[in-house]
Design a protein around this motif. Structure first.
Motif, PDB file in Angstrom:
ATOM      1  N   CYS A 177     -14.263  11.952  11.934  1.00  0.00           N
ATOM      2  CA  CYS A 177     -13.206  12.890  11.536  1.00  0.00           C
ATOM      3  C   CYS A 177     -12.362  12.253  10.442  1.00  0.00           C
ATOM      4  N   THR A 178     -11.852  13.080   9.546  1.00  0.00           N
ATOM      5  CA  THR A 178     -10.918  12.550   8.555  1.00  0.00           C
ATOM      6  C   THR A 178      -9.654  12.105   9.264  1.00  0.00           C
ATOM      7  N   ILE A 205     -12.485  14.945   0.731  1.00  0.00           N
ATOM      8  CA  ILE A 205     -12.629  15.088   2.179  1.00  0.00           C
ATOM      9  C   ILE A 205     -11.414  15.833   2.714  1.00  0.00           C
ATOM     10  N   THR A 247     -10.423   6.016   5.932  1.00  0.00           N
ATOM     11  CA  THR A 247     -10.575   7.460   5.759  1.00  0.00           C
ATOM     12  C   THR A 247     -11.062   8.193   7.001  1.00  0.00           C
ATOM     13  N   VAL A 248     -11.660   7.483   7.967  1.00  0.00           N
ATOM     14  CA  VAL A 248     -12.387   8.178   9.026  1.00  0.00           C
ATOM     15  C   VAL A 248     -12.059   7.589  10.397  1.00  0.00           C
ATOM     16  N   ALA A 304     -16.457  10.809   6.546  1.00  0.00           N
ATOM     17  CA  ALA A 304     -15.456  11.677   7.173  1.00  0.00           C
ATOM     18  C   ALA A 304     -15.768  13.142   6.873  1.00  0.00           C
ATOM     19  N   LEU A 305     -15.597  13.990   7.890  1.00  0.00           N
ATOM     20  CA  LEU A 305     -15.825  15.429   7.729  1.00  0.00           C
ATOM     21  C   LEU A 305     -14.525  16.211   7.917  1.00  0.00           C
ATOM     22  N   PRO A 306     -14.358  17.346   7.239  1.00  0.00           N
ATOM     23  CA  PRO A 306     -15.295  17.935   6.287  1.00  0.00           C
ATOM     24  C   PRO A 306     -15.266  17.219   4.933  1.00  0.00           C
ATOM     25  N   ASN A 350     -17.155   7.707   3.121  1.00  0.00           N
ATOM     26  CA  ASN A 350     -17.417   6.915   4.313  1.00  0.00           C
ATOM     27  C   ASN A 350     -17.885   7.754   5.499  1.00  0.00           C
ATOM     28  N   TRP A 399     -18.755  19.972  15.876  1.00  0.00           N
ATOM     29  CA  TRP A 399     -17.726  19.230  16.621  1.00  0.00           C
ATOM     30  C   TRP A 399     -16.458  19.008  15.801  1.00  0.00           C
TER      31      TRP A 399
END
Lengths: 169, 202
Positions: free
Chosen positions: B195-196, A151, B138-139, A133-135, A131, A58
């Motif tokens: 998500c970043t 990240i 961050t996210v 977050a991707l990638p 925390n 996703w």
């Protein structure tokens, strides 16, 4: 004699034709991994530089940087630098989501799906500063210690730069 | 050296060290560094250009700040849950503020997205991720629940699964209930995949 020869050739031809299907790329396997698995996988790369990429189907930037990871593994083949990718999709999505994505590439590194009971345990296992977050990418040095963590999407050159920093003695 | 002189010298050195350290702390605060366990004060414009400051919310029991996105599948998976929580908790004294810090998602896009998905709390546009940097966010989604002194009461995820039918822990909801009951929040810090925040290159 001539007829037998022709027949033999035909059989050999048929055999090669029928078995050529299995000469295609081996089916990709995406294993589910828990904490014990992850621990032993990471440890198995001691003596090598290891890049661990966390992604999900996703996650658009994850999908976009994936081809560069494949290029990277090709570049470092035989140079004691390895890549593994761990998906943060659900373990029951391997067939529906993960494999269809991976089949677009000539995957040359192991791909797993995280199967910790709680996602925060997976996140904290890799790095408490992360925390989720991707990638996300983690690079381990030859002593098997995590030296780098970042990240966000990177390209081939940026990944290579980070790997080279870790390779330096 | 005489013992007394040694003592005076040691005391002087210790005093100097402490003074320098204290000055260091004071100058850090003056420089606007984030105090531990507090969010920074901020003022940002919403997608209609109206300015909102944290200090606007003096009368709230607590304030919930959500870092959100228009294009993140995880943040979007929570649109309905955020709208439902807002409906329930705004009336109980916990207003929500959304912050969009993503470089590619401008005010118009944020506005259209909010209207489409029934997000009726103010969503502020954080240009150049200045406020996200101060928060160290961050996210997306990422939530900070704070009191009017900006102390962080809860930080992290809304719940433990982007798929609503797989949720086993409604962490934000639980935090809200505890805050409204005047109890300390049991689980103050959580994490989840997301998500970043798409930051500008500096």
């Amino acid at each position: 004699m001539k007829q037998a020869g022709i027949l033999i050739l035909l059989w050999i031809g048929l055999f090669i034709f029928l078995s050529s299907g299995s000469l295609e790329a081996e089916p990709i396997e995406v294993k589910k991994i828990g904490e014990a698995d992850l621990k032993s996988i990471l440890a198995s790369y001691k003596g090598q530089v290891l890049l661990v990429n966390i992604w999900a189907t996703w996650c658009k930037p994850c999908r976009e940087e994936f081809p560069d990871l494949v290029r990277l593994q090709d570049f470092y083949k035989g140079k004691a630098v390895h890549i593994i990718a761990i998906s943060a999709d659900y373990p029951d999505e391997v067939n529906a989501k993960i494999l269809p994505f991976l089949e677009k590439f000539k995957i040359n590194f192991p791909v797993y799906v995280q199967d910790f009971p709680r996602q925060e345990d997976f996140i904290n296992y890799l790095n408490r500063e992360w925390n989720g977050a991707l990638p996300a990418t983690f690079i381990y040095n030859k002593e098997n210690r995590q030296q780098t963590f970042f990240i966000g999407k990177k390209d081939f050159e940026s990944f290579q730069k980070e790997i080279e920093k870790t390779r330096r003695p | 050296m005489l013992d007394r002189t040694k003592i005076y010298l040691s005391l002087t050195i210790v005093t100097v060290i402490l003074a320098v350290a204290a000055a260091g702390v004071v100058s850090l605060e003056a420089a606007g560094a984030v105090e531990k366990n507090k969010i920074p004060a901020f003022t940002l414009k919403d997608f209609n250009g109206k300015s909102h400051s944290f200090s606007d919310y003096k009368d709230a029991k607590a304030v919930a700040i959500f870092y959100v996105a228009t294009r993140c599948p995880v943040s979007n998976a929570y649109n309905k849950r955020m709208a439902d929580l807002y409906k329930e908790f705004k009336a109980k004294g916990i207003p929500f503020i959304g912050i969009n810090s993503n470089k590619m998602e401008d005010a118009d896009e944020v506005k259209i997205h909010a209207q489409k998905h029934g997000l009726t709390f103010p969503i502020l546009k954080d240009i150049n991720n200045v406020v996200a940097d101060k928060f160290k966010a961050t996210v997306t989604p990422e939530v900070y629940v704070v009191n009017t002194d900006r102390d962080i009461l809860y930080h992290g995820r809304i719940d433990d699964s982007r798929k609503q039918d797989k949720v086993t822990s409604r962490d934000l909801y639980n935090a809200f209930k505890e805050i409204l009951a005047g109890k300390p929040v049991t689980v103050k810090e959580t994490k989840a995949f997301g998500c970043t925040i798409k930051r500008i290159k500096k």
